[in-house]
Design a protein around this motif. Sequence first.
Motif, PDB file in Angstrom:
ATOM      1  N   THR A  66     -34.434 -12.154  91.401  1.00 32.91           N
ATOM      2  CA  THR A  66     -34.904 -11.261  91.476  1.00 32.91           C
ATOM      3  C   THR A  66     -32.869 -10.678  91.331  1.00 32.91           C
ATOM      4  O   THR A  66     -32.364 -11.397  90.793  1.00 32.91           O
TER       5      THR A  66
ATOM      6  N   GLU B 216     -29.759  -6.518  93.411  1.00 30.77           N
ATOM      7  CA  GLU B 216     -29.753  -5.699  95.142  1.00 30.77           C
ATOM      8  C   GLU B 216     -31.099  -5.537  95.598  1.00 30.77           C
ATOM      9  O   GLU B 216     -30.984  -5.176  96.709  1.00 30.77           O
ATOM     10  N   LYS B 217     -31.762  -6.400  95.455  1.00 27.50           N
ATOM     11  CA  LYS B 217     -33.136  -6.460  96.209  1.00 27.50           C
ATOM     12  C   LYS B 217     -32.971  -7.024  96.989  1.00 27.50           C
ATOM     13  O   LYS B 217     -32.109  -8.121  97.515  1.00 27.50           O
ATOM     14  N   SER B 218     -33.271  -6.524  98.762  1.00 28.07           N
ATOM     15  CA  SER B 218     -34.132  -7.371  99.634  1.00 28.07           C
ATOM     16  C   SER B 218     -34.713  -8.828  99.939  1.00 28.07           C
ATOM     17  O   SER B 218     -35.700  -8.749  98.991  1.00 28.07           O
TER      18      SER B 218
ATOM     19  N   LYS C 285     -38.922  -8.457 101.349  1.00 29.16           N
ATOM     20  CA  LYS C 285     -39.912  -7.999 100.217  1.00 29.16           C
ATOM     21  C   LYS C 285     -40.492  -8.833  99.601  1.00 29.16           C
ATOM     22  O   LYS C 285     -41.641  -8.954  99.392  1.00 29.16           O
ATOM     23  N   TYR C 286     -40.266 -10.152 100.145  1.00 28.48           N
ATOM     24  CA  TYR C 286     -40.602 -11.302  99.271  1.00 28.48           C
ATOM     25  C   TYR C 286     -41.187 -12.248  99.846  1.00 28.48           C
ATOM     26  O   TYR C 286     -41.667 -13.072  99.336  1.00 28.48           O
TER      27      TYR C 286
END
Length: 78
Positions: free
Chosen positions: A64, A67-69, A72-73
């Motif tokens: 990703t 900035e993606k946390s 979430k994945y």
Amino acid sequence: AAIPAVKEKLNVLKEVVEDYEEQLNYSSDPDARVGHKSADSSFFGFKTHIAMNDERIITAAVVTTGEKSDGKYLKELV
């Protein structure tokens, strides 16, 4: 005592801005984003979210923007 504390905080802010500007020059990839490892540490680029088994073999991966946390994945990785 207040003036040195303010100067110190201004110096930290200047360093953060300089680091940010320097990181923007690392990549011309329009999809790259600034991510944070901690409140004091950032990076410019992408994240690799991985799942490993007990033998530490990677069993799944998702890439990703920076900035993606991470949380979430989890469902997708499992």
